[in-house]
Write an enzyme that holds these catalytic residues in place. Structure first.
Site, PDB file in Angstrom:
ATOM      1  CB  THR A   4      -0.867  -0.039   1.281  1.00 51.31           C
ATOM      2  OG1 THR A   4      -1.830  -1.061   1.115  1.00 51.31           O
ATOM      3  CG2 THR A   4      -1.569   1.279   1.566  1.00 51.31           C
ATOM      4  CG  ASP A  14      -6.565   0.866   6.689  1.00 46.50           C
ATOM      5  OD1 ASP A  14      -6.473  -0.232   6.096  1.00 46.50           O
ATOM      6  OD2 ASP A  14      -5.647   1.699   6.712  1.00 46.50           O
ATOM      7  N   GLY A  64      -1.111  -1.539   6.672  1.00 46.40           N
ATOM      8  CA  GLY A  64      -1.119  -2.742   7.502  1.00 46.40           C
ATOM      9  C   GLY A  64      -2.490  -3.392   7.460  1.00 46.40           C
TER      10      GLY A  64
END
Ligand code: ASP
Length: 284
Positions: A155, A186, A206
């Site tokens: 990411t 998220d 994460g």
């Protein structure tokens, strides 16, 4: 307000060691930080700098964002992205397909101003109306990604403060490998993977399911409030996440005065930061 200390920091995802891609990811972070820094030096806004840096990372197939995104269980790409300014303007997209630069689509949602988060086909319709061309789904799937359905994360995110003291945060991802179709992490949830406020900004990476529960980006920025540096705030936030969820995550941060910091509890997280008068610094 003239800010004598602009700053930018990018991350290339917290996760397992990325083996032969390690150096390529570090080089990608350096190139993206330089791209964003140039925008700041040219007098553009922190939002412009963050968008430019993340676009560069989305176009780099070594990262799990844009081209090179992870595949879900159906073997498809579904991407999430968000962009936010310290003045609380925000735009985000979730579970979008066929868009080369989801961070740009998030920017258009922010500028449009009616909504904060658009998802799935509605977000893709919005892109068409905004004149953003769609690309064939296969164009975003790299050979390596298809062959390996890679496990390591990549990411991308960026936070910056510009020469006028404006603050911004952005994050973009293909999500976790082999996620269920429709899963949203998220990254596009304001306050979870991405947040900017008057005190500073944070971009997370994460395990999304853990990051969401900790509202990690907003928690990190709030932790700046008690006189902590970005490094201390990031360390505290990741510590809280470990303690309460046992998950793995990383955070990059900038405060309004141009200090940067980061922390993670994963095997590695490539980062690069540039501050006024200093050479770029890269690290894992
Ligand atoms: N946080 C991202 C997600 O859960 C994945 C990552 O950062 O690697 O979608």
């Amino acid at each position: 307000m003239v800010n004598p200390r602009p700053a930018i920091i990018v991350h290339g995802g917290a996760g397992r060691g990325s083996g032969e891609w390690r150096e390529a990811r570090l080089a990608g972070c350096l190139a993206a930080a330089r791209t964003g820094w140039k925008a700041i030096e040219d007098g553009r806004t922190a939002l412009d700098a963050v968008e430019a840096a993340i676009r560069a990372l989305e176009d780099d197939p070594h990262f799990n964002a844009g081209t090179g995104s992870s595949l879900n269980q159906a073997g498809e790409v579904e991407m999430d992205a968000a962009l936010m300014s310290g003045t609380l303007e925000a735009g985000a997209v979730a579970a979008v397909s066929g868009i080369r630069n989801p961070i740009h689509l998030a920017r258009r949602v922010l500028e449009d101003g009616r909504h904060v988060l658009l998802a799935g086909p509605g977000a893709c319709d919005f892109a068409r109306r905004a004149g953003i061309p769609s690309v064939p789904a296969e164009a975003l799937i790299t050979r390596t990604q298809h062959e390996r359905w890679r496990q390591s994360h990549g990411t991308v995110g960026c936070v910056a403060v510009d020469r006028d003291g404006r603050i911004a945060a952005g994050t973009s991802t293909g999500g976790t490998p082999r996620k269920l179709p429709g899963r949203v992490g998220d990254t596009p949830l304001i306050g979870c993977g991405t947040y900017a406020g008057a005190a500073g900004a944070a971009s997370c990476t994460g395990l999304g399911e853990a990051i969401i529960k900790m509202v990690l980006a907003k928690t990190s920025v709030d932790l700046l409030g008690s006189g902590r540096s970005p490094k201390e705030a990031a360390q505290k936030a990741v510590g809280l996440l470990s303690e309460h969820t046992g998950g793995q995550a990383g955070v990059i941060m900038v405060d309004r005065l141009g200090a940067v910091g980061y922390a993670h509890n994963a095997e590695e997280m490539p980062v690069c930061h540039i501050t006024a008068g200093n050479q770029p610094i890269t690290a894992f």
